[in-house]
Design an enzyme around this catalytic site. Structure first.
Site, PDB file in Angstrom:
ATOM      1  N   SER A 144       0.758  -1.141  -0.005  1.00 43.45           N
ATOM      2  CA  SER A 144      -0.267  -0.052  -0.233  1.00 43.45           C
ATOM      3  C   SER A 144       1.062   1.331  -0.138  1.00 43.45           C
ATOM      4  O   SER A 144       0.727   2.221   0.122  1.00 43.45           O
ATOM      5  CB  SER A 144      -0.955   0.033   0.870  1.00 43.45           C
ATOM      6  OG  SER A 144      -0.148  -0.272   2.252  1.00 43.45           O
ATOM      7  N   THR A 158     -39.434  25.616 -11.152  1.00 43.66           N
ATOM      8  CA  THR A 158     -40.470  23.634 -10.482  1.00 43.66           C
ATOM      9  C   THR A 158     -40.053  23.294 -11.986  1.00 43.66           C
ATOM     10  O   THR A 158     -40.833  23.721 -12.760  1.00 43.66           O
ATOM     11  CB  THR A 158     -40.837  24.226  -9.913  1.00 43.66           C
ATOM     12  OG1 THR A 158     -42.581  24.113 -10.653  1.00 43.66           O
ATOM     13  CG2 THR A 158     -40.646  24.908  -8.893  1.00 43.66           C
ATOM     14  N   HIS A 159     -39.872  21.909 -11.795  1.00 42.39           N
ATOM     15  CA  HIS A 159     -39.958  20.912 -13.385  1.00 42.39           C
ATOM     16  C   HIS A 159     -39.026  21.767 -14.332  1.00 42.39           C
ATOM     17  O   HIS A 159     -39.763  21.943 -15.996  1.00 42.39           O
ATOM     18  CB  HIS A 159     -41.111  20.882 -13.192  1.00 42.39           C
ATOM     19  CG  HIS A 159     -42.288  20.719 -12.526  1.00 42.39           C
ATOM     20  ND1 HIS A 159     -42.161  19.602 -12.438  1.00 42.39           N
ATOM     21  CD2 HIS A 159     -42.842  20.987 -11.242  1.00 42.39           C
ATOM     22  CE1 HIS A 159     -43.248  18.975 -10.780  1.00 42.39           C
ATOM     23  NE2 HIS A 159     -43.385  20.635 -10.516  1.00 42.39           N
ATOM     24  N   SER A 194     -12.325  25.242 -28.557  1.00 46.07           N
ATOM     25  CA  SER A 194     -12.732  24.350 -28.881  1.00 46.07           C
ATOM     26  C   SER A 194     -11.385  23.640 -30.028  1.00 46.07           C
ATOM     27  O   SER A 194     -11.145  25.156 -30.421  1.00 46.07           O
ATOM     28  CB  SER A 194     -13.865  23.868 -29.446  1.00 46.07           C
ATOM     29  OG  SER A 194     -14.094  22.800 -30.626  1.00 46.07           O
ATOM     30  N   LYS A 210     -16.404  27.983 -29.903  1.00 46.74           N
ATOM     31  CA  LYS A 210     -16.410  28.138 -28.895  1.00 46.74           C
ATOM     32  C   LYS A 210     -16.295  28.317 -27.751  1.00 46.74           C
ATOM     33  O   LYS A 210     -14.837  28.555 -27.147  1.00 46.74           O
ATOM     34  CB  LYS A 210     -16.430  26.377 -29.072  1.00 46.74           C
ATOM     35  CG  LYS A 210     -17.972  25.635 -29.749  1.00 46.74           C
ATOM     36  CD  LYS A 210     -18.625  25.728 -29.305  1.00 46.74           C
ATOM     37  CE  LYS A 210     -18.799  24.299 -27.980  1.00 46.74           C
ATOM     38  NZ  LYS A 210     -19.493  23.441 -28.062  1.00 46.74           N
ATOM     39  N   ASN A 249     -16.343  27.032 -23.553  1.00 49.38           N
ATOM     40  CA  ASN A 249     -17.450  25.127 -23.159  1.00 49.38           C
ATOM     41  C   ASN A 249     -16.881  25.764 -21.480  1.00 49.38           C
ATOM     42  O   ASN A 249     -15.572  25.807 -20.828  1.00 49.38           O
ATOM     43  CB  ASN A 249     -16.809  23.969 -23.432  1.00 49.38           C
ATOM     44  CG  ASN A 249     -16.539  23.990 -24.709  1.00 49.38           C
ATOM     45  OD1 ASN A 249     -17.774  24.879 -25.432  1.00 49.38           O
ATOM     46  ND2 ASN A 249     -16.129  23.538 -25.437  1.00 49.38           N
ATOM     47  N   GLU A 262     -18.428  21.425 -15.842  1.00 46.59           N
ATOM     48  CA  GLU A 262     -19.239  20.374 -16.086  1.00 46.59           C
ATOM     49  C   GLU A 262     -17.957  19.146 -15.744  1.00 46.59           C
ATOM     50  O   GLU A 262     -18.332  17.666 -14.933  1.00 46.59           O
ATOM     51  CB  GLU A 262     -18.702  20.120 -17.273  1.00 46.59           C
ATOM     52  CG  GLU A 262     -19.823  21.142 -18.610  1.00 46.59           C
ATOM     53  CD  GLU A 262     -19.231  20.789 -19.886  1.00 46.59           C
ATOM     54  OE1 GLU A 262     -19.421  19.582 -20.325  1.00 46.59           O
ATOM     55  OE2 GLU A 262     -18.368  22.149 -20.245  1.00 46.59           O
ATOM     56  N   TYR A 292      -9.005  -6.879  13.099  1.00 41.64           N
ATOM     57  CA  TYR A 292      -8.504  -6.251  11.483  1.00 41.64           C
ATOM     58  C   TYR A 292      -8.612  -6.860  10.529  1.00 41.64           C
ATOM     59  O   TYR A 292      -8.043  -8.142  10.780  1.00 41.64           O
ATOM     60  CB  TYR A 292      -6.937  -5.666  11.705  1.00 41.64           C
ATOM     61  CG  TYR A 292      -6.011  -5.518  10.521  1.00 41.64           C
ATOM     62  CD1 TYR A 292      -6.575  -3.607  10.400  1.00 41.64           C
ATOM     63  CD2 TYR A 292      -5.397  -5.496  10.376  1.00 41.64           C
ATOM     64  CE1 TYR A 292      -6.276  -3.440   8.632  1.00 41.64           C
ATOM     65  CE2 TYR A 292      -4.398  -5.612   8.547  1.00 41.64           C
ATOM     66  CZ  TYR A 292      -5.404  -4.545   8.171  1.00 41.64           C
ATOM     67  OH  TYR A 292      -4.434  -3.763   6.927  1.00 41.64           O
ATOM     68  N   LYS A 327      -7.580   3.419   2.215  1.00 37.74           N
ATOM     69  CA  LYS A 327      -7.000   5.073   1.749  1.00 37.74           C
ATOM     70  C   LYS A 327      -7.269   5.149   0.409  1.00 37.74           C
ATOM     71  O   LYS A 327      -7.703   6.546   0.306  1.00 37.74           O
ATOM     72  CB  LYS A 327      -5.417   4.431   1.634  1.00 37.74           C
ATOM     73  CG  LYS A 327      -5.861   4.201   3.294  1.00 37.74           C
ATOM     74  CD  LYS A 327      -3.641   3.774   3.798  1.00 37.74           C
ATOM     75  CE  LYS A 327      -4.142   3.097   4.819  1.00 37.74           C
ATOM     76  NZ  LYS A 327      -4.970   1.744   5.175  1.00 37.74           N
TER      77      LYS A 327
HETATM   78  N1  ARG Z   1      -0.767  -1.119   5.250  1.00 38.44           N
HETATM   79  C1  ARG Z   1      -1.747  -1.500   6.129  1.00 38.44           C
HETATM   80  C2  ARG Z   1      -2.925  -1.007   5.942  1.00 38.44           C
HETATM   81  O1  ARG Z   1      -2.913  -0.191   5.520  1.00 38.44           O
HETATM   82  C3  ARG Z   1      -1.042  -1.589   7.799  1.00 38.44           C
HETATM   83  C4  ARG Z   1      -1.998  -2.376   8.844  1.00 38.44           C
HETATM   84  C5  ARG Z   1      -1.382  -3.670   8.042  1.00 38.44           C
HETATM   85  N2  ARG Z   1      -1.583  -4.684   9.651  1.00 38.44           N
HETATM   86  C6  ARG Z   1      -1.373  -5.756   9.287  1.00 38.44           C
HETATM   87  N3  ARG Z   1      -1.706  -6.630  10.461  1.00 38.44           N
HETATM   88  N4  ARG Z   1      -1.136  -5.980   7.819  1.00 38.44           N
HETATM   89  O2  ARG Z   1      -4.717  -1.327   6.699  1.00 38.44           O
END
Ligand code: ARG
Length: 476
Positions: free
Chosen positions: A30, A162-163, A284, A290, A292, A297, A324, A332
């Protein structure tokens, strides 16, 4: 899997006979996403180390080495001098590994009485608190811009719909202030997410707490948390604060999207109510004429993603047993994306509103069409004792007659009005004046100028209260 070369590639290498292959490493990692938690991670680790020192778990020297090592790492990250080891699974391991490389032994003691489970929950909560405050500041800027515009346009009359059919004329300020209150509620939801995040999970360790004599209140206080999570299992598996934050952003985006839809409509030639500044429009590549409204948007378009972020997190959480689970690492991306997208969209919408030209004469002209004084004519009859349903019928016939003869209600003479109903005369002509139609709506929360001025005062007070909240809760 390949044989462990020196038996040290992962923190769990004692239990494993092999190190991960490249694919497993990439799939499990991660770090590319969570590296932006580095400041929170360093802060959490420093608080944890100091607490362990105060509790006699770590020596003074170890704490000093850890704290100065972590501070130097943060500085190096901020100066762009530190490249993380890509073999690290996440930001927690990357920083710890770097710390051990720099300070040796002491660094290896940092993880005493802690798990990445309470560590990541702590980091994410600190991050949400900080980011929510930044976003509230941006939302407040937009609210201030709306109030400024409203002040300038209390007397500007436009059609209310309205509408998407012309309904009754309103003050442009009144229309804009509707968005002020939407954003105000979004700020309330953001503040609720802040409160949800403002509870320290640190010291819950993996799930059950720890055998060390830790002081959770000390780390919570140092990190600026208002309280300590009462259940270690809940603490490491709770992501409600993230869902709350994403929901606040997603609904905030829905509101901005509605406003942007109006900006797009208002800037087409048929409306011409506003002209976006060149800075907030694009041309454009083929059609030279144009201009835009791309940014409006895009805000509208990005709204879908933030709603997706909310769904993604909720679905990720729904089947998770305590405590966990690695699934939670998937929290994230939607969290960061929703916060970033909403923050940027607030900037864009504020930019468009504060620079656009308001074509008041186009609004006024549009407000003359659509028979928008019809309700007032019916109200006039009702006030003279004609049952409202009958009044509605009488005025409806007048509208039909006008439509057939290509006229507006205001074009009718007093004689024609009296012919339609003896109760209608000169006073009916006065009732048809569009400015007066707006001015007559003096009920609380209505569009009459004096009510709109009251609303502007209330908006100012509401904004000031949220500004005070920001000042009273400085980021730690
Ligand atoms: N990278 C993990 C997360 O974002 C951190 C926690 C990991 N914990 C574990 N026991 N593997 O959730």
């Amino acid at each position: 899997m390949s044989a462990t070369p020196e038996g040290g590639a992962t923190p769990w290498s004692g239990r494993f006979e092999r190190t991960p292959e490249r694919f497993q490493q990439r799939f499990g990692a991660s770090l590319p996403v969570d590296q932006r938690l580095y400041a929170e991670d360093v802060a959490g680790s420093i608080a944890h180390a100091r607490m362990l020192g105060a509790q006699g778990v770590l020596s003074r020297e170890d704490v000093d080495a850890i704290v100065s090592g972590l501070q130097a790492i943060r500085e190096d990250i901020e100066a762009g001098r530190l490249q993380f080891d890509v073999a690290s699974e996440d930001i927690h391991m990357a920083i710890e590994k770097e710390l051990v490389r720099r300070v040796g032994e002491a660094g290896k003691r940092l993880h005493t009485a802690r798990s990445r489970n309470d560590q990541v929950a702590t980091d994410a909560r600190l991050f949400v608190k900080r980011r929510v405050q930044e976003i509230v500041a941006l939302a407040n800027r937009l609210r201030a811009t709306i109030v400024d515009l409203a002040e300038a346009h209390v007397e500007t009359v436009m059609p209310g719909y309205t509408h998407m059919q012309k309904a009754q004329p309103v003050s442009f300020a009144h229309h804009l202030l509707a968005y002020f209150w939407m954003v105000t509620r979004d700020v309330r939801r953001l503040r609720a997410a802040y409160d949800a995040a403002d509870v320290s999970p640190l010291g819950s360790a993996a799930l059950a707490g720890t055998t060390f004599p830790i002081d959770r209140r000390a780390t919570a206080a140092e990190l600026g948390f208002s309280s300590v999570a009462p259940n270690s299992m809940d603490a490491v598996s709770d992501r409600d604060f993230a869902a709350d934050a994403i929901y606040a952003c997603a609904l905030g985006m829905v509101h901005l999207s509605r406003l942007c839809e109006e900006l797009v409509l208002w800037s087409i030639e048929e409306f011409g109510f506003v002209t976006l500044d060149d800075a907030w429009a694009t041309g454009s590549s083929i059609m030279p004429q144009k201009k835009n409204p791309d940014f409006a948007e895009l805000v509208r378009g990005k709204t879908g993603r933030t709603v997706g972020d909310l769904v993604a997190l909720l679905v990720t959480l729904k089947g998770l047993p305590l405590a966990y689970n690695k699934d939670m690492q998937e929290d994230k991306e939607p969290l960061f994306d929703a916060l970033d997208t909403y923050a940027d969209s607030l900037v864009a919408v504020e930019g468009m509103l504060s620079t656009m030209r308001v074509n008041t004469e186009r609004m006024a002209a549009a407000a003359l069409g659509g028979y928008m004084a019809a309700t007032d004519l019916a109200d006039l009859l009702a006030s003279k004792g004609v049952p409202f349903r009958e009044a509605h019928e009488i005025v409806g016939r007048l509208v039909l007659a006008c439509e057939r003869s290509g006229r507006r209600l205001q074009d009718l003479s007093a004689a024609e009005l009296t012919a339609a109903c003896p109760d209608l005369g000169e006073d009916a002509l006065a009732a048809l004046d569009i400015q007066s139609v707006v001015a007559r709506r003096t009920s609380e929360g209505g569009t009459a100028p004096e009510r709109v001025r009251e609303q502007i005062a209330a908006a100012g007070a509401s904004l000031a209260a949220d500004e005070r909240w920001l000042a009273e809760n400085p980021p730690v």
